[in-house]
Motif scaffolding. Structure first.
Motif, PDB file in Angstrom:
ATOM      1  N   LYS A   1       0.837  -1.210   0.000  1.00 20.86           N
ATOM      2  CA  LYS A   1       0.000   0.000   0.000  1.00 20.86           C
ATOM      3  C   LYS A   1       0.871   1.261   0.000  1.00 20.86           C
ATOM      4  O   LYS A   1       2.045   1.216   0.375  1.00 20.86           O
ATOM      5  N   VAL A   2       0.256   2.346  -0.425  1.00 25.82           N
ATOM      6  CA  VAL A   2       0.943   3.638  -0.428  1.00 25.82           C
ATOM      7  C   VAL A   2       0.905   4.198   0.988  1.00 25.82           C
ATOM      8  O   VAL A   2      -0.138   4.153   1.650  1.00 25.82           O
ATOM      9  N   ILE A   3       2.028   4.720   1.424  1.00 27.34           N
ATOM     10  CA  ILE A   3       2.087   5.271   2.790  1.00 27.34           C
ATOM     11  C   ILE A   3       2.629   6.705   2.775  1.00 27.34           C
ATOM     12  O   ILE A   3       3.268   7.130   1.816  1.00 27.34           O
ATOM     13  N   HIS A   4       2.376   7.421   3.851  1.00 26.01           N
ATOM     14  CA  HIS A   4       2.902   8.778   3.991  1.00 26.01           C
ATOM     15  C   HIS A   4       4.342   8.727   4.494  1.00 26.01           C
ATOM     16  O   HIS A   4       4.667   7.916   5.358  1.00 26.01           O
ATOM     17  N   ALA A   5       5.155   9.585   3.953  1.00 27.95           N
ATOM     18  CA  ALA A   5       6.524   9.719   4.447  1.00 27.95           C
ATOM     19  C   ALA A   5       6.811  11.204   4.628  1.00 27.95           C
ATOM     20  O   ALA A   5       6.051  12.058   4.152  1.00 27.95           O
ATOM     21  N   GLU A   6       7.894  11.482   5.320  1.00 29.66           N
ATOM     22  CA  GLU A   6       8.250  12.870   5.600  1.00 29.66           C
ATOM     23  C   GLU A   6       9.453  13.253   4.744  1.00 29.66           C
ATOM     24  O   GLU A   6      10.468  12.542   4.764  1.00 29.66           O
ATOM     25  N   PHE A   7       9.321  14.330   3.997  1.00 32.99           N
ATOM     26  CA  PHE A   7      10.430  14.838   3.184  1.00 32.99           C
ATOM     27  C   PHE A   7      11.069  15.998   3.940  1.00 32.99           C
ATOM     28  O   PHE A   7      10.389  16.952   4.316  1.00 32.99           O
ATOM     29  N   ILE A   8      12.360  15.900   4.168  1.00 29.62           N
ATOM     30  CA  ILE A   8      13.065  16.892   4.984  1.00 29.62           C
ATOM     31  C   ILE A   8      14.043  17.682   4.131  1.00 29.62           C
ATOM     32  O   ILE A   8      14.899  17.090   3.452  1.00 29.62           O
ATOM     33  N   GLN A   9      13.923  18.979   4.160  1.00 26.63           N
ATOM     34  CA  GLN A   9      14.891  19.842   3.477  1.00 26.63           C
ATOM     35  C   GLN A   9      15.725  20.510   4.556  1.00 26.63           C
ATOM     36  O   GLN A   9      15.193  21.276   5.351  1.00 26.63           O
ATOM     37  N   GLY A  10      17.009  20.202   4.605  1.00 29.26           N
ATOM     38  CA  GLY A  10      17.874  20.696   5.666  1.00 29.26           C
ATOM     39  C   GLY A  10      18.002  19.642   6.758  1.00 29.26           C
ATOM     40  O   GLY A  10      17.373  19.729   7.813  1.00 29.26           O
TER      41      GLY A  10
END
Lengths: 69, 206
Positions: free
Chosen positions: B16-25
């Motif tokens: 299944k598709v899941i949420h992830a966190e994209f971090i800049q810095g």
């Protein structure tokens, strides 16, 4: 990333230099100035720890130190 | 200064598709966590594979130490860092170099590009390490971030990099042009044109 606007006042000569770089690099004037800031920050960070910025000719034989104020 | 936003990955285990966190810095603690978790995972995977007679190939980026890289990058605008996390666990990391690199396409040699200096995904997401990698899409999201950075900086989507052998097919899949082996390092150089970059961003946004 949120960006904050600022107004910049340039002399004719400064604007001419900016426009020339903008044309050569095919970048907007804003992009050129942002790049200039990144490079200045990078160079300054090396200078404050006592390093020197040196230019080398294509043969690698001649080196000239860049003086940054 | 760091910012976080939500992205999506495909969880192959849960299908299944899941949420992830994209971090800049990326900060030091996150980079250190990646180092510790990835090194431990690889050591465990190798220890299990070798006695069982299974082939095991370390990822070529296994020796990179992200805590050190993030420390070197510091707060330098020229070396932005990016990460992806799922429930706080690092799934991928990237460091770009935004100044001092230029296009290798004929006639464009004076045009700046964004260089992907380091890009790695967690070992449990790699087919070379596990039979069924966990999360799909990590590398693509990071590459897209490099392309978007290039657009944001006025470089028109131009992105270049020296590829690890294990990653060459990944970059070829994204239509990056291969210029052959670099003259200074024994790695192939790849570059993405503006047209490919525009199509890539459009496709990923759809």
């Amino acid at each position: 990333v949120v960006k904050k606007p600022m107004t910049l006042n340039l002399t004719d000569a400064e604007m001419q230099a900016l426009e020339s770089l903008s044309a050569e690099k095919q970048m907007t004037k804003t992009a050129v100035l942002r790049q200039a800031l990144r490079l200045y920050q990078l160079i300054n960070s090396r200078l404050v720890i006592g390093e020197k910025i040196v230019f080398e000719d294509v043969t690698g034989k001649e080196k000239k130190e860049l003086i940054v104020l | 200064v760091s910012s976080h936003e939500r992205v999506f990955l495909y969880d192959r285990h849960e299908k299944k598709v899941i949420h992830a966190e994209f971090i800049q810095g990326v900060d030091h603690d996150f980079a250190k966590m990646a180092d510790d978790m990835w090194v431990t995972y690889l050591a465990t995977a190798k220890a299990a594979a070798v006695p069982a007679g299974k082939a095991f190939e370390n990822p070529q980026h296994a020796h990179w130490r992200w805590a050190k890289l993030v420390e070197i990058a510091g707060q330098m605008l020229s070396y932005p860092t990016f990460g992806i996390a799922v429930a706080g666990v690092p799934q991928g990391l990237m460091m770009l170099k935004t100044d001092g690199a230029f296009s290798r396409f004929p006639g464009q040699e004076r045009l700046p590009i964004v260089e992907v200096a380091f890009l790695a995904t967690a070992p449990w997401n790699l087919q070379s390490v596990v039979a069924t990698p966990r999360f799909a899409g990590v590398g693509t999201i990071l590459l897209r971030a490099a392309v978007e950075t290039s657009f944001d900086l006025g470089f028109k989507g131009r992105v270049g990099l020296l590829a690890l052998r294990q990653a060459e097919t990944f970059y070829e899949r994204h239509d990056m042009t291969c210029f052959g082996v670099d003259s200074k390092k024994p790695m192939k150089y790849y570059e993405m044109t503006t047209n490919v970059a525009e199509a890539f961003v459009r496709e990923e946004s759809a």
